[in-house]
Design a protein around this motif. Sequence first.
Motif, mmCIF file in Angstrom:
data_model
loop_
_atom_site.group_PDB
_atom_site.id
_atom_site.type_symbol
_atom_site.label_atom_id
_atom_site.label_comp_id
_atom_site.label_asym_id
_atom_site.label_seq_id
_atom_site.Cartn_x
_atom_site.Cartn_y
_atom_site.Cartn_z
ATOM 1 N N VAL A 44 0.886 -1.268 0.050
ATOM 2 C CA VAL A 44 -0.049 -0.075 -0.008
ATOM 3 C C VAL A 44 0.963 1.132 -0.033
ATOM 4 O O VAL A 44 1.786 1.277 0.791
ATOM 5 C CB VAL A 44 -0.998 -0.062 1.454
ATOM 6 C CG1 VAL A 44 -1.851 1.312 1.473
ATOM 7 C CG2 VAL A 44 -1.860 -1.292 1.279
ATOM 8 N N CYS A 45 0.814 2.120 -1.019
ATOM 9 C CA CYS A 45 1.647 3.174 -1.010
ATOM 10 C C CYS A 45 1.191 4.182 -0.121
ATOM 11 O O CYS A 45 0.062 4.570 0.216
ATOM 12 C CB CYS A 45 1.391 4.066 -2.594
ATOM 13 S SG CYS A 45 2.212 5.282 -2.776
ATOM 14 N N GLY A 46 2.373 4.923 0.537
ATOM 15 C CA GLY A 46 2.011 5.831 1.737
ATOM 16 C C GLY A 46 1.436 7.182 1.228
ATOM 17 O O GLY A 46 1.042 7.767 1.880
ATOM 18 N N LYS A 47 1.783 7.421 -0.024
ATOM 19 C CA LYS A 47 1.367 8.676 -0.647
ATOM 20 C C LYS A 47 -0.155 8.924 -1.303
ATOM 21 O O LYS A 47 -0.614 9.750 -1.117
ATOM 22 C CB LYS A 47 2.480 8.849 -1.748
ATOM 23 C CG LYS A 47 2.692 10.133 -1.856
ATOM 24 C CD LYS A 47 3.921 10.458 -2.718
ATOM 25 C CE LYS A 47 4.056 11.767 -3.361
ATOM 26 N NZ LYS A 47 5.237 12.064 -4.498
ATOM 27 N N CYS A 48 -0.253 7.885 -2.128
ATOM 28 C CA CYS A 48 -1.400 7.708 -2.755
ATOM 29 C C CYS A 48 -2.569 6.633 -2.189
ATOM 30 O O CYS A 48 -3.622 6.528 -2.855
ATOM 31 C CB CYS A 48 -1.406 7.763 -4.436
ATOM 32 S SG CYS A 48 -0.778 6.198 -4.814
ATOM 33 N N ARG A 49 -2.046 5.840 -1.376
ATOM 34 C CA ARG A 49 -2.897 4.884 -0.790
ATOM 35 C C ARG A 49 -3.185 3.390 -1.908
ATOM 36 O O ARG A 49 -4.016 2.759 -1.653
ATOM 37 C CB ARG A 49 -4.198 5.174 -0.154
ATOM 38 C CG ARG A 49 -4.056 6.175 0.625
ATOM 39 C CD ARG A 49 -3.000 6.324 1.601
ATOM 40 N NE ARG A 49 -3.501 5.457 2.644
ATOM 41 C CZ ARG A 49 -2.463 4.741 3.407
ATOM 42 N NH1 ARG A 49 -1.526 5.399 3.800
ATOM 43 N NH2 ARG A 49 -2.837 3.861 4.437
ATOM 44 N N HIS A 50 -2.529 3.658 -2.977
ATOM 45 C CA HIS A 50 -2.831 2.649 -4.130
ATOM 46 C C HIS A 50 -2.194 1.329 -3.413
ATOM 47 O O HIS A 50 -1.399 1.091 -2.702
ATOM 48 C CB HIS A 50 -1.964 3.242 -5.345
ATOM 49 C CG HIS A 50 -1.931 1.852 -6.379
ATOM 50 N ND1 HIS A 50 -3.032 1.532 -7.135
ATOM 51 C CD2 HIS A 50 -1.048 1.058 -6.755
ATOM 52 C CE1 HIS A 50 -2.892 0.776 -7.885
ATOM 53 N NE2 HIS A 50 -1.532 0.246 -7.795
ATOM 54 N N HIS A 51 -3.021 0.208 -3.725
ATOM 55 C CA HIS A 51 -2.887 -0.839 -3.168
ATOM 56 C C HIS A 51 -2.318 -2.014 -4.416
ATOM 57 O O HIS A 51 -3.015 -1.965 -5.477
ATOM 58 C CB HIS A 51 -3.851 -1.677 -2.700
ATOM 59 C CG HIS A 51 -3.518 -3.207 -2.068
ATOM 60 N ND1 HIS A 51 -4.359 -4.217 -2.582
ATOM 61 C CD2 HIS A 51 -2.735 -3.691 -1.368
ATOM 62 C CE1 HIS A 51 -4.007 -5.349 -2.147
ATOM 63 N NE2 HIS A 51 -2.859 -4.986 -1.592
ATOM 64 N N ASN A 65 8.978 1.503 -7.851
ATOM 65 C CA ASN A 65 7.979 2.607 -7.594
ATOM 66 C C ASN A 65 6.514 2.282 -7.729
ATOM 67 O O ASN A 65 6.143 1.432 -8.591
ATOM 68 C CB ASN A 65 8.231 3.339 -8.897
ATOM 69 C CG ASN A 65 9.783 3.817 -8.930
ATOM 70 O OD1 ASN A 65 10.620 3.154 -9.512
ATOM 71 N ND2 ASN A 65 10.047 4.929 -8.262
ATOM 72 N N CYS A 66 5.713 2.958 -7.066
ATOM 73 C CA CYS A 66 4.301 2.845 -6.836
ATOM 74 C C CYS A 66 3.836 2.765 -8.395
ATOM 75 O O CYS A 66 4.209 3.607 -9.122
ATOM 76 C CB CYS A 66 3.653 3.778 -6.205
ATOM 77 S SG CYS A 66 1.905 4.062 -6.233
ATOM 78 N N GLU A 67 2.977 1.845 -8.601
ATOM 79 C CA GLU A 67 2.685 1.633 -10.054
ATOM 80 C C GLU A 67 1.475 2.978 -10.533
ATOM 81 O O GLU A 67 1.199 3.216 -11.682
ATOM 82 C CB GLU A 67 1.591 0.390 -10.139
ATOM 83 C CG GLU A 67 2.467 -0.729 -10.034
ATOM 84 C CD GLU A 67 1.782 -2.112 -10.013
ATOM 85 O OE1 GLU A 67 1.119 -2.163 -8.916
ATOM 86 O OE2 GLU A 67 1.855 -2.807 -10.579
ATOM 87 N N LYS A 68 1.039 3.786 -9.488
ATOM 88 C CA LYS A 68 -0.005 4.580 -9.635
ATOM 89 C C LYS A 68 0.735 6.218 -9.623
ATOM 90 O O LYS A 68 0.719 6.892 -10.444
ATOM 91 C CB LYS A 68 -0.998 4.651 -8.599
ATOM 92 C CG LYS A 68 -2.226 5.503 -8.935
ATOM 93 C CD LYS A 68 -3.371 4.982 -8.110
ATOM 94 C CE LYS A 68 -4.645 5.878 -8.536
ATOM 95 N NZ LYS A 68 -5.614 5.844 -7.717
ATOM 96 N N CYS A 69 1.479 6.293 -8.410
ATOM 97 C CA CYS A 69 1.961 7.861 -8.421
ATOM 98 C C CYS A 69 3.608 7.809 -8.404
ATOM 99 O O CYS A 69 4.215 8.846 -8.749
ATOM 100 C CB CYS A 69 1.508 8.417 -7.167
ATOM 101 S SG CYS A 69 2.592 7.713 -5.703
ATOM 102 N N GLY A 70 4.341 6.697 -8.807
ATOM 103 C CA GLY A 70 5.387 6.574 -8.890
ATOM 104 C C GLY A 70 6.340 6.908 -7.702
ATOM 105 O O GLY A 70 7.728 7.061 -7.848
#
Length: 95
Positions: A44-51, A65-70
């Motif tokens: 779970v990305c701490g920045k955008c909460r993407h899972h 890198n987070c797949e959503k916000c990088g």
Amino acid sequence: MSDIKEPESMEECHYFSRRALDNGNKFTIWVPKDEVTTMHISYVCGKCRHHGIITSEYHLPFSFNCEKCGAEIKIEPLRGKSKCLKKKKSAGPEV
Ligand SMILES: [Zn+2]
């Protein structure tokens, strides 16, 4: 898309670690017993909460890198590795 699920039991895996970091990143890492060179990371990305779930060759430290916000998510190896807990025997009586 491959259908990867977190292991139901730690006994199913070669390595298992679940962590929540100060920066909000949360992840579960596991390495299946039958595929010890592959690790799966559910995060779970701490920045955008993407899972998301990623799969990579098993090596630590590892960053991706987070797949959503990088945002970069880093995974450091734990000191004193937390391997799968081995249950010695089930609590129930043996028959
Ligand atoms: Zn993100």
